[in-house]
Design a protein around this motif. Structure first.
Motif, PDB file in Angstrom:
ATOM      1  N   ALA A  22      38.986  42.100  41.397  1.00 58.38           N
ATOM      2  CA  ALA A  22      39.899  43.197  41.060  1.00 58.38           C
ATOM      3  C   ALA A  22      41.338  42.806  41.344  1.00 58.38           C
ATOM      4  CB  ALA A  22      39.535  44.444  41.848  1.00 58.38           C
ATOM      5  N   ARG A  24      42.709  40.047  40.980  1.00 58.34           N
ATOM      6  CA  ARG A  24      43.204  39.086  39.992  1.00 58.34           C
ATOM      7  C   ARG A  24      43.734  39.775  38.744  1.00 58.34           C
ATOM      8  NH1 ARG A  24      41.136  33.518  40.316  1.00 58.34           N
ATOM      9  NH2 ARG A  24      41.571  33.528  38.094  1.00 58.34           N
ATOM     10  N   GLN A  25      43.464  41.059  38.593  1.00 54.28           N
ATOM     11  CA  GLN A  25      43.940  41.796  37.426  1.00 54.28           C
ATOM     12  C   GLN A  25      45.396  42.204  37.630  1.00 54.28           C
ATOM     13  OE1 GLN A  25      41.906  42.036  34.808  1.00 54.28           O
ATOM     14  NE2 GLN A  25      40.374  40.982  36.019  1.00 54.28           N
ATOM     15  N   ASP A  27      47.244  44.694  36.451  1.00 57.56           N
ATOM     16  CA  ASP A  27      47.525  46.117  36.694  1.00 57.56           C
ATOM     17  C   ASP A  27      47.147  46.519  38.113  1.00 57.56           C
ATOM     18  OD1 ASP A  27      44.858  45.733  36.046  1.00 57.56           O
ATOM     19  OD2 ASP A  27      44.606  47.742  35.215  1.00 57.56           O
ATOM     20  N   GLN A  29      47.211  44.429  40.673  1.00 59.41           N
ATOM     21  CA  GLN A  29      48.228  43.796  41.515  1.00 59.41           C
ATOM     22  C   GLN A  29      49.490  44.635  41.563  1.00 59.41           C
ATOM     23  OE1 GLN A  29      48.864  39.871  39.982  1.00 59.41           O
ATOM     24  NE2 GLN A  29      46.883  39.109  40.697  1.00 59.41           N
TER      25      GLN A  29
END
Length: 80
Positions: A22, A24-25, A27, A29
């Protein structure tokens, strides 16, 4: 007791993998404050081209006539 330990380790591993995936996404972050949010850019919306659908050249068949049932153009054109 061993089942409890194995379940805890498995649950911890699953939680770690999901958290890393999660994070790594982009949005996620930006929601977490890891990277600054990029300003949203809107694409220019263009109006689609409307084609001129010409009127029928021949008169519409009369209601109740035999031509109305077997008219080939009835299936391919829509009159307003």
């Amino acid at each position: 007791m061993l089942n409890f330990v194995l379940g805890t380790v498995a649950g911890g591993l699953i939680a770690c993998v999901l958290t890393i995936a999660a994070a790594r996404q982009p949005d996620v972050q930006s929601r977490l404050g890891l990277i600054p949010a990029a300003p949203a850019t809107l694409a220019a919306v263009t109006k689609p081209v409307e084609h001129d659908c010409g009127r029928r050249t021949e008169p519409a068949p009369k209601i109740g006539s035999q031509e109305m049932l077997f008219n080939r153009q009835r299936f391919w054109s829509v009159a307003p």
